[in-house]
Design a protein around this motif. Structure first.
Motif, PDB file in Angstrom:
ATOM      1  N   TYR A 142       0.796  -1.233   0.000  1.00 52.11           N
ATOM      2  CA  TYR A 142       0.000   0.000   0.000  1.00 52.11           C
ATOM      3  C   TYR A 142       0.829   1.283   0.000  1.00 52.11           C
ATOM      4  CZ  TYR A 142       0.452   0.256   5.227  1.00 52.11           C
ATOM      5  OH  TYR A 142       0.893   0.337   6.527  1.00 52.11           O
ATOM      6  N   ARG A 143       2.129   1.201   0.286  1.00 55.07           N
ATOM      7  CA  ARG A 143       2.926   2.431   0.369  1.00 55.07           C
ATOM      8  C   ARG A 143       2.877   3.264  -0.916  1.00 55.07           C
ATOM      9  NH1 ARG A 143       6.674   4.996   3.350  1.00 55.07           N
ATOM     10  NH2 ARG A 143       8.140   6.308   2.211  1.00 55.07           N
ATOM     11  N   PRO A 144       3.054   2.683  -2.106  1.00 53.21           N
ATOM     12  CA  PRO A 144       2.997   3.515  -3.322  1.00 53.21           C
ATOM     13  C   PRO A 144       1.660   4.246  -3.470  1.00 53.21           C
ATOM     14  CG  PRO A 144       3.941   1.372  -3.807  1.00 53.21           C
ATOM     15  CD  PRO A 144       3.387   1.279  -2.426  1.00 53.21           C
ATOM     16  N   GLU A 145       0.569   3.587  -3.096  1.00 51.92           N
ATOM     17  CA  GLU A 145      -0.744   4.212  -3.204  1.00 51.92           C
ATOM     18  C   GLU A 145      -0.890   5.385  -2.230  1.00 51.92           C
ATOM     19  OE1 GLU A 145      -5.475   2.939  -3.008  1.00 51.92           O
ATOM     20  OE2 GLU A 145      -3.924   1.452  -2.655  1.00 51.92           O
ATOM     21  N   VAL A 146      -0.368   5.210  -0.999  1.00 54.77           N
ATOM     22  CA  VAL A 146      -0.438   6.287  -0.005  1.00 54.77           C
ATOM     23  C   VAL A 146       0.389   7.479  -0.461  1.00 54.77           C
ATOM     24  CG1 VAL A 146       0.121   6.944   2.371  1.00 54.77           C
ATOM     25  CG2 VAL A 146      -0.876   4.702   1.912  1.00 54.77           C
ATOM     26  N   VAL A 147       1.579   7.212  -0.974  1.00 53.68           N
ATOM     27  CA  VAL A 147       2.453   8.301  -1.437  1.00 53.68           C
ATOM     28  C   VAL A 147       1.805   9.035  -2.608  1.00 53.68           C
ATOM     29  CG1 VAL A 147       4.675   8.822  -2.521  1.00 53.68           C
ATOM     30  CG2 VAL A 147       4.562   7.207  -0.606  1.00 53.68           C
ATOM     31  N   GLU A 148       1.209   8.293  -3.528  1.00 50.46           N
ATOM     32  CA  GLU A 148       0.534   8.926  -4.668  1.00 50.46           C
ATOM     33  C   GLU A 148      -0.612   9.817  -4.197  1.00 50.46           C
ATOM     34  OE1 GLU A 148      -1.896   7.703  -8.760  1.00 50.46           O
ATOM     35  OE2 GLU A 148      -1.090   6.148  -7.436  1.00 50.46           O
ATOM     36  N   LEU A 149      -1.383   9.329  -3.227  1.00 48.07           N
ATOM     37  CA  LEU A 149      -2.501  10.114  -2.715  1.00 48.07           C
ATOM     38  C   LEU A 149      -2.005  11.370  -2.000  1.00 48.07           C
ATOM     39  CD1 LEU A 149      -5.525  10.444  -2.237  1.00 48.07           C
ATOM     40  CD2 LEU A 149      -5.323   8.934  -0.257  1.00 48.07           C
ATOM     41  N   LEU A 150      -0.904  11.251  -1.264  1.00 44.13           N
ATOM     42  CA  LEU A 150      -0.322  12.422  -0.593  1.00 44.13           C
ATOM     43  C   LEU A 150       0.021  13.513  -1.609  1.00 44.13           C
ATOM     44  CD1 LEU A 150       1.911  10.642   2.042  1.00 44.13           C
ATOM     45  CD2 LEU A 150       0.378  12.542   2.569  1.00 44.13           C
ATOM     46  N   HIS A 151       0.603  13.121  -2.719  1.00 40.35           N
ATOM     47  CA  HIS A 151       0.921  14.107  -3.762  1.00 40.35           C
ATOM     48  C   HIS A 151      -0.358  14.666  -4.376  1.00 40.35           C
ATOM     49  CE1 HIS A 151       5.302  13.886  -3.935  1.00 40.35           C
ATOM     50  NE2 HIS A 151       5.193  12.569  -3.744  1.00 40.35           N
ATOM     51  N   TRP A 152      -1.380  13.836  -4.540  1.00 39.09           N
ATOM     52  CA  TRP A 152      -2.633  14.278  -5.158  1.00 39.09           C
ATOM     53  C   TRP A 152      -3.312  15.367  -4.331  1.00 39.09           C
ATOM     54  CZ3 TRP A 152      -8.123  13.212  -4.412  1.00 39.09           C
ATOM     55  CH2 TRP A 152      -8.908  13.521  -5.534  1.00 39.09           C
ATOM     56  N   VAL A 153      -3.216  15.269  -2.989  1.00 44.97           N
ATOM     57  CA  VAL A 153      -3.832  16.287  -2.131  1.00 44.97           C
ATOM     58  C   VAL A 153      -2.848  17.403  -1.767  1.00 44.97           C
ATOM     59  CG1 VAL A 153      -5.511  14.679  -1.185  1.00 44.97           C
ATOM     60  CG2 VAL A 153      -3.350  15.043   0.034  1.00 44.97           C
ATOM     61  N   GLY A 154      -1.665  17.400  -2.386  1.00 44.77           N
ATOM     62  CA  GLY A 154      -0.712  18.487  -2.174  1.00 44.77           C
ATOM     63  C   GLY A 154       0.114  18.373  -0.909  1.00 44.77           C
ATOM     64  N   LEU A 155       0.303  17.148  -0.401  1.00 43.90           N
ATOM     65  CA  LEU A 155       1.071  16.957   0.833  1.00 43.90           C
ATOM     66  C   LEU A 155       2.300  16.085   0.610  1.00 43.90           C
ATOM     67  CD1 LEU A 155      -1.825  16.374   3.409  1.00 43.90           C
ATOM     68  CD2 LEU A 155      -0.423  18.424   3.165  1.00 43.90           C
ATOM     69  N   GLY A 156       2.731  15.977  -0.619  1.00 39.93           N
ATOM     70  CA  GLY A 156       3.878  15.135  -0.916  1.00 39.93           C
ATOM     71  C   GLY A 156       5.136  15.540  -0.182  1.00 39.93           C
ATOM     72  N   GLU A 157       5.304  16.852   0.049  1.00 38.79           N
ATOM     73  CA  GLU A 157       6.494  17.347   0.750  1.00 38.79           C
ATOM     74  C   GLU A 157       6.312  17.358   2.261  1.00 38.79           C
ATOM     75  OE1 GLU A 157       9.219  17.937  -1.033  1.00 38.79           O
ATOM     76  OE2 GLU A 157       8.020  17.365  -2.804  1.00 38.79           O
ATOM     77  N   ARG A 158       5.135  16.949   2.732  1.00 35.81           N
ATOM     78  CA  ARG A 158       4.850  17.017   4.170  1.00 35.81           C
ATOM     79  C   ARG A 158       4.565  15.636   4.765  1.00 35.81           C
ATOM     80  NH1 ARG A 158       6.148  21.469   6.517  1.00 35.81           N
ATOM     81  NH2 ARG A 158       4.199  22.129   7.521  1.00 35.81           N
ATOM     82  N   MET A 159       4.886  14.588   4.031  1.00 36.93           N
ATOM     83  CA  MET A 159       4.476  13.251   4.474  1.00 36.93           C
ATOM     84  C   MET A 159       5.210  12.771   5.719  1.00 36.93           C
ATOM     85  SD  MET A 159       6.123  10.555   1.739  1.00 36.93           S
ATOM     86  CE  MET A 159       5.486  11.387   0.297  1.00 36.93           C
ATOM     87  N   HIS A 160       6.381  13.332   6.007  1.00 34.46           N
ATOM     88  CA  HIS A 160       7.159  12.838   7.148  1.00 34.46           C
ATOM     89  C   HIS A 160       7.063  13.744   8.384  1.00 34.46           C
ATOM     90  CE1 HIS A 160       8.682   9.734   4.572  1.00 34.46           C
ATOM     91  NE2 HIS A 160       9.256  10.602   3.748  1.00 34.46           N
ATOM     92  N   VAL A 161       6.223  14.765   8.341  1.00 33.60           N
ATOM     93  CA  VAL A 161       6.090  15.649   9.495  1.00 33.60           C
ATOM     94  C   VAL A 161       4.909  15.215  10.352  1.00 33.60           C
ATOM     95  CG1 VAL A 161       7.084  17.561   8.173  1.00 33.60           C
ATOM     96  CG2 VAL A 161       4.603  17.346   8.370  1.00 33.60           C
ATOM     97  N   LEU A 162       4.908  15.660  11.617  1.00 35.55           N
ATOM     98  CA  LEU A 162       3.833  15.329  12.545  1.00 35.55           C
ATOM     99  C   LEU A 162       2.707  16.361  12.444  1.00 35.55           C
ATOM    100  CD1 LEU A 162       5.980  14.365  15.676  1.00 35.55           C
ATOM    101  CD2 LEU A 162       4.877  12.814  14.048  1.00 35.55           C
ATOM    102  N   PRO A 163       1.476  15.996  12.752  1.00 31.74           N
ATOM    103  CA  PRO A 163       0.336  16.910  12.625  1.00 31.74           C
ATOM    104  C   PRO A 163       0.492  18.265  13.310  1.00 31.74           C
ATOM    105  CG  PRO A 163      -0.465  14.696  12.916  1.00 31.74           C
ATOM    106  CD  PRO A 163       1.032  14.617  13.086  1.00 31.74           C
ATOM    107  N   PRO A 164       1.130  18.369  14.497  1.00 30.92           N
ATOM    108  CA  PRO A 164       1.249  19.699  15.106  1.00 30.92           C
ATOM    109  C   PRO A 164       2.000  20.710  14.235  1.00 30.92           C
ATOM    110  CG  PRO A 164       1.650  18.014  16.761  1.00 30.92           C
ATOM    111  CD  PRO A 164       1.593  17.306  15.428  1.00 30.92           C
ATOM    112  N   VAL A 165       2.792  20.215  13.294  1.00 26.62           N
ATOM    113  CA  VAL A 165       3.551  21.104  12.409  1.00 26.62           C
ATOM    114  C   VAL A 165       2.701  21.574  11.233  1.00 26.62           C
ATOM    115  CG1 VAL A 165       5.635  21.281  10.971  1.00 26.62           C
ATOM    116  CG2 VAL A 165       5.683  19.927  13.076  1.00 26.62           C
ATOM    117  N   LEU A 166       1.637  20.852  10.922  1.00 25.15           N
ATOM    118  CA  LEU A 166       0.805  21.171   9.763  1.00 25.15           C
ATOM    119  C   LEU A 166      -0.104  22.360  10.035  1.00 25.15           C
ATOM    120  CD1 LEU A 166      -0.362  17.562   8.767  1.00 25.15           C
ATOM    121  CD2 LEU A 166       1.528  18.873   7.772  1.00 25.15           C
TER     122      LEU A 166
END
Length: 224
Positions: free
Chosen positions: A116-140
């Motif tokens: 499932y990792r490739p699908e999750v990464v693709e979805l992260l880019h689709w919603v504009g969070l590709g550069e934020r996938m490794h940060v914790l929610p308090p930073v968002l």
């Protein structure tokens, strides 16, 4: 085909007055609708019924061809896996990264991360969070948290997506962008129900409206 059908549904909490009264409507497959109404009109209660977190006091709810009142706990869990939900307060886990939050539903299902990792990464880019996938929610930011919450709901490829005020914490520009995500999802085959009181969005995205007032539901058809 209807994914959901409500027939004369009523709901009350305890011995109090009915919150919903004789509510009847359907959610067709591949449909898009807004759920509107003033504060206290019962929108969140109706969403909880749609998510199978509540059962009606009276009336009939058929979901995916089954009467929800007769479902066992196992059947309820199976039906919920066909539904995605975006909560108003995001409900991201602060100790998990953005990627881990979005992948969580698949991890809970016991799926293999290598698949499932490739699908999750693709979805992260689709919603504009590709550069934020490794940060914790308090930073968002608020808007990034909202997009993460939407992505987490989408990762299970739901047949029905429910969203409770998904644009309530973002600026108008981002609100339009988020609504376009829902529209694109609907075009891919998912039925969408969005609870909102944002009049601007309602006018910019003409769609069927389910309007609650005083516990009663009124249906307004709008040309898309």
């Amino acid at each position: 085909m209807d994914l959901v059908r409500f027939e004369n549904v009523g709901l009350r909490y305890g011995m109090g007055p009915e919150v919903l009264r004789d509510v009847s409507f359907e959610v067709p497959a591949n449909s898009f609708q807004f759920l509107t109404g003033p504060s206290g009109s019962g929108k969140t209660t109706l969403l909880r019924l749609l998510f199978l977190a509540l059962r009606p006091t009276r009336g009939l709810i058929t979901m995916f061809g089954q009467d929800v009142v007769t479902l066992s706990k196992r059947q309820l869990a199976e039906s919920r896996r066909r539904i995605g939900i975006v909560f108003q307060d995001f409900r991201l886990l602060d100790h998990l990264t953005t990627y881990e939050n979005i992948a969580l539903p698949l991890r809970v299902q016991g799926q293999d991360e290598t698949r499932y990792r490739p699908e999750v990464v693709e979805l992260l880019h689709w919603v504009g969070l590709g550069e934020r996938m490794h940060v914790l929610p308090p930073v968002l930011s608020g808007g990034e948290k909202q997009r993460a919450a939407i992505a987490r709901a989408l990762i299970v490829r739901p047949e029905l997506l429910l969203a409770d005020e998904p644009t309530g914490n973002v600026d108008p520009v981002l609100a339009r962008r988020l609504l376009r995500l829902f529209v694109e999802l609907n075009r891919s085959g998912t039925s969408v129900v969005i609870a909102t009181h944002d009049a601007t969005l309602l006018e910019q995205f003409p769609a069927r409206r389910l309007r609650l007032e005083g516990g009663h539901l009124h249906i307004e058809e709008r040309a898309a």
